[in-house]
Design a protein around this motif. Sequence first.
Motif, PDB file in Angstrom:
ATOM      1  N   ILE A 328      11.254   6.683  -7.119  1.00 27.05           N
ATOM      2  CA  ILE A 328      10.250   6.746  -8.181  1.00 27.05           C
ATOM      3  C   ILE A 328       8.859   6.588  -7.570  1.00 27.05           C
ATOM      4  O   ILE A 328       8.536   5.536  -7.011  1.00 27.05           O
ATOM      5  CB  ILE A 328      10.489   5.648  -9.234  1.00 27.05           C
ATOM      6  CG1 ILE A 328      11.875   5.793  -9.847  1.00 27.05           C
ATOM      7  CG2 ILE A 328       9.411   5.699 -10.312  1.00 27.05           C
ATOM      8  CD1 ILE A 328      12.245   4.670 -10.808  1.00 27.05           C
ATOM      9  N   PRO A 329       8.003   7.582  -7.661  1.00 24.49           N
ATOM     10  CA  PRO A 329       6.655   7.458  -7.102  1.00 24.49           C
ATOM     11  C   PRO A 329       5.814   6.479  -7.911  1.00 24.49           C
ATOM     12  O   PRO A 329       5.979   6.370  -9.134  1.00 24.49           O
ATOM     13  CB  PRO A 329       6.101   8.879  -7.195  1.00 24.49           C
ATOM     14  CG  PRO A 329       6.877   9.525  -8.282  1.00 24.49           C
ATOM     15  CD  PRO A 329       8.244   8.906  -8.249  1.00 24.49           C
ATOM     16  N   MET A 330       4.929   5.760  -7.250  1.00 26.82           N
ATOM     17  CA  MET A 330       4.063   4.821  -7.946  1.00 26.82           C
ATOM     18  C   MET A 330       3.202   5.524  -8.992  1.00 26.82           C
ATOM     19  O   MET A 330       2.844   4.922 -10.013  1.00 26.82           O
ATOM     20  CB  MET A 330       3.168   4.084  -6.942  1.00 26.82           C
ATOM     21  CG  MET A 330       3.899   3.174  -5.971  1.00 26.82           C
ATOM     22  SD  MET A 330       4.932   1.909  -6.752  1.00 26.82           S
ATOM     23  CE  MET A 330       3.732   1.036  -7.737  1.00 26.82           C
ATOM     24  N   SER A 331       2.911   6.772  -8.793  1.00 28.70           N
ATOM     25  CA  SER A 331       2.100   7.524  -9.752  1.00 28.70           C
ATOM     26  C   SER A 331       2.833   7.755 -11.071  1.00 28.70           C
ATOM     27  O   SER A 331       2.209   8.150 -12.063  1.00 28.70           O
ATOM     28  CB  SER A 331       1.686   8.864  -9.150  1.00 28.70           C
ATOM     29  OG  SER A 331       2.832   9.629  -8.781  1.00 28.70           O
ATOM     30  N   GLU A 337      -0.311   4.786 -13.002  1.00 26.61           N
ATOM     31  CA  GLU A 337      -0.469   6.236 -12.871  1.00 26.61           C
ATOM     32  C   GLU A 337      -1.808   6.642 -12.255  1.00 26.61           C
ATOM     33  O   GLU A 337      -1.860   7.558 -11.433  1.00 26.61           O
ATOM     34  CB  GLU A 337      -0.314   6.911 -14.250  1.00 26.61           C
ATOM     35  CG  GLU A 337       1.026   6.684 -14.924  1.00 26.61           C
ATOM     36  CD  GLU A 337       0.986   5.506 -15.888  1.00 26.61           C
ATOM     37  OE1 GLU A 337       1.818   5.503 -16.818  1.00 26.61           O
ATOM     38  OE2 GLU A 337       0.140   4.589 -15.712  1.00 26.61           O
ATOM     39  N   THR A 338      -2.863   5.969 -12.639  1.00 21.21           N
ATOM     40  CA  THR A 338      -4.199   6.374 -12.173  1.00 21.21           C
ATOM     41  C   THR A 338      -4.792   5.404 -11.161  1.00 21.21           C
ATOM     42  O   THR A 338      -5.962   5.530 -10.797  1.00 21.21           O
ATOM     43  CB  THR A 338      -5.157   6.498 -13.373  1.00 21.21           C
ATOM     44  OG1 THR A 338      -5.267   5.218 -14.023  1.00 21.21           O
ATOM     45  CG2 THR A 338      -4.654   7.534 -14.367  1.00 21.21           C
ATOM     46  N   CYS A 339      -3.997   4.434 -10.705  1.00 22.04           N
ATOM     47  CA  CYS A 339      -4.511   3.433  -9.762  1.00 22.04           C
ATOM     48  C   CYS A 339      -4.826   4.071  -8.420  1.00 22.04           C
ATOM     49  O   CYS A 339      -4.012   4.812  -7.857  1.00 22.04           O
ATOM     50  CB  CYS A 339      -3.495   2.317  -9.583  1.00 22.04           C
ATOM     51  SG  CYS A 339      -4.013   1.052  -8.391  1.00 22.04           S
ATOM     52  N   GLU A 340      -5.989   3.778  -7.900  1.00 26.55           N
ATOM     53  CA  GLU A 340      -6.394   4.344  -6.607  1.00 26.55           C
ATOM     54  C   GLU A 340      -5.536   3.844  -5.453  1.00 26.55           C
ATOM     55  O   GLU A 340      -5.507   4.447  -4.376  1.00 26.55           O
ATOM     56  CB  GLU A 340      -7.856   3.999  -6.331  1.00 26.55           C
ATOM     57  CG  GLU A 340      -8.114   2.498  -6.229  1.00 26.55           C
ATOM     58  CD  GLU A 340      -9.585   2.165  -6.086  1.00 26.55           C
ATOM     59  OE1 GLU A 340     -10.213   2.702  -5.149  1.00 26.55           O
ATOM     60  OE2 GLU A 340     -10.097   1.377  -6.920  1.00 26.55           O
ATOM     61  N   CYS A 345       1.007   1.595  -2.232  1.00 22.16           N
ATOM     62  CA  CYS A 345       1.686   0.454  -2.835  1.00 22.16           C
ATOM     63  C   CYS A 345       3.192   0.688  -2.857  1.00 22.16           C
ATOM     64  O   CYS A 345       3.651   1.833  -2.810  1.00 22.16           O
ATOM     65  CB  CYS A 345       1.154   0.263  -4.265  1.00 22.16           C
ATOM     66  SG  CYS A 345       1.838  -1.161  -5.137  1.00 22.16           S
ATOM     67  N   ASN A 346       3.970  -0.411  -2.941  1.00 22.00           N
ATOM     68  CA  ASN A 346       5.427  -0.261  -3.091  1.00 22.00           C
ATOM     69  C   ASN A 346       5.987  -1.029  -4.284  1.00 22.00           C
ATOM     70  O   ASN A 346       7.193  -1.152  -4.436  1.00 22.00           O
ATOM     71  CB  ASN A 346       6.150  -0.678  -1.806  1.00 22.00           C
ATOM     72  CG  ASN A 346       6.030  -2.174  -1.519  1.00 22.00           C
ATOM     73  OD1 ASN A 346       5.425  -2.931  -2.276  1.00 22.00           O
ATOM     74  ND2 ASN A 346       6.615  -2.610  -0.412  1.00 22.00           N
ATOM     75  N   GLY A 347       5.105  -1.543  -5.126  1.00 19.13           N
ATOM     76  CA  GLY A 347       5.545  -2.191  -6.364  1.00 19.13           C
ATOM     77  C   GLY A 347       5.959  -3.636  -6.251  1.00 19.13           C
ATOM     78  O   GLY A 347       6.100  -4.328  -7.246  1.00 19.13           O
ATOM     79  N   CYS A 368       0.016  -7.434  -7.567  1.00 20.27           N
ATOM     80  CA  CYS A 368      -0.788  -6.206  -7.673  1.00 20.27           C
ATOM     81  C   CYS A 368      -2.139  -6.361  -6.961  1.00 20.27           C
ATOM     82  O   CYS A 368      -2.918  -7.275  -7.262  1.00 20.27           O
ATOM     83  CB  CYS A 368      -1.000  -5.880  -9.145  1.00 20.27           C
ATOM     84  SG  CYS A 368      -2.119  -4.504  -9.434  1.00 20.27           S
ATOM     85  N   TYR A 369      -2.432  -5.462  -6.020  1.00 19.55           N
ATOM     86  CA  TYR A 369      -3.683  -5.555  -5.258  1.00 19.55           C
ATOM     87  C   TYR A 369      -4.883  -5.235  -6.133  1.00 19.55           C
ATOM     88  O   TYR A 369      -5.919  -5.898  -6.036  1.00 19.55           O
ATOM     89  CB  TYR A 369      -3.626  -4.611  -4.056  1.00 19.55           C
ATOM     90  CG  TYR A 369      -4.771  -4.795  -3.073  1.00 19.55           C
ATOM     91  CD1 TYR A 369      -5.297  -6.054  -2.809  1.00 19.55           C
ATOM     92  CD2 TYR A 369      -5.322  -3.710  -2.406  1.00 19.55           C
ATOM     93  CE1 TYR A 369      -6.336  -6.231  -1.903  1.00 19.55           C
ATOM     94  CE2 TYR A 369      -6.352  -3.868  -1.494  1.00 19.55           C
ATOM     95  CZ  TYR A 369      -6.863  -5.133  -1.253  1.00 19.55           C
ATOM     96  OH  TYR A 369      -7.900  -5.301  -0.372  1.00 19.55           O
ATOM     97  N   ARG A 370      -4.766  -4.229  -6.984  1.00 19.40           N
ATOM     98  CA  ARG A 370      -5.884  -3.897  -7.871  1.00 19.40           C
ATOM     99  C   ARG A 370      -6.235  -5.094  -8.747  1.00 19.40           C
ATOM    100  O   ARG A 370      -7.425  -5.444  -8.884  1.00 19.40           O
ATOM    101  CB  ARG A 370      -5.517  -2.697  -8.753  1.00 19.40           C
ATOM    102  CG  ARG A 370      -6.608  -2.323  -9.774  1.00 19.40           C
ATOM    103  CD  ARG A 370      -6.218  -1.109 -10.592  1.00 19.40           C
ATOM    104  NE  ARG A 370      -5.034  -1.369 -11.409  1.00 19.40           N
ATOM    105  CZ  ARG A 370      -4.478  -0.470 -12.211  1.00 19.40           C
ATOM    106  NH1 ARG A 370      -5.003   0.767 -12.287  1.00 19.40           N
ATOM    107  NH2 ARG A 370      -3.409  -0.768 -12.915  1.00 19.40           N
TER     108      ARG A 370
END
Length: 377
Positions: A328-331, A337-340, A345-347, A368-370
Amino acid sequence: MSAIEKTVSEAAASAPAAPPLFTSVEIALTGKCNLHCQYCYYANEMAALRDLPTDRWLAFFDELGRLAVQRVTLTGGEVFTRRDFFDLLDGVIANRMRYGILTNGTLIDEKIIAQLDTGKRRLRMDSIQVSIDGSRAEIHDRSRPHSFERALRGLRLLKEAGFKVTVRTTLNHHNLHDLENIAALLLEDVGLPSFSTNSAMPMGAGCANQGEITLTAAEKQEAMHILGRLQEKYPGRLQAAAGPQANLKMYAEMEHARRTGEKAARWQMGSLTACGCVFSKLGVLHDGAIVPCHILHDLTLGNIAADSLADIWRAHPTLQALRARRAIPMSAVPGCETCEWNPFCNGSCPGLAYEMTGDFNRANPDDCYRRFLEQTR
């Protein structure tokens, strides 16, 4: 079907076959404990579930032996509260498995040391981990009440007897500013080669006491600075698989990958790849419930009294879904979905993601880094 449901369905369909049979099992032998730690993630299960009797555990160890399991980790509760603990330990050894022990250390005395040195018990032991959360009682006992002197004595007895003893320090609001003194106590005074850190999680008792025990974002940032200094002072002697020290390394790798395009070789960036446990191990709770791991203790896969471990490992839909996360892609992960940062990232831990969001196919908000950057700017 929503976009995320479609993505998860496609990931599950393309997931690889179950890996070879698990090689290790983490076993909570008991829900009884002589302490009431403020951040215990297993606290709710300890109160709600009943311990299995001796013969049921011994039969289970026989099954593990037939499956050629290599190693078990024995935890609780507090393992040394079981009067039959050494009978159980001998059952592990009789089935040709190595073992590790997780303990609060407070019940370790000369008699326990002598018992651990009997027969093949020392030979088959990988390590025994003691929890130390402060350099003195005033600090340690705020999160692990009335236990410092006994825990430190148990640790010293193990070290003096030549056992491979390790220490885990759980960082929290009470001991953050004692961390440098803790390092001096463990590495210089006790003379350990290293120790590890994690942090109090918002699970179990950690939820009820979150306001007074878990680190704030600012405290996590401060912990990273302190740990950075300690790693310079004690090169290679501080370790971590979770918490601020592990996150410091992860965030630095994310920054490096974004800046240079060189992604970290040790983990796959850009999809839900953080958890490797479901490819090599299982967990068992003290009532015999089989779970993916002790952090995912609410996801019951079966029970050792009624179900085949091999069948669960190969075909249980929950395990298949946890393994399929890697595709499952992080996007495609809700909220990411829109996180830069999603390409890097790996969740992080699905156990905390499940605890905090109710869905293990989400990113863990606590790592979460953001979110961390937003809270610390």
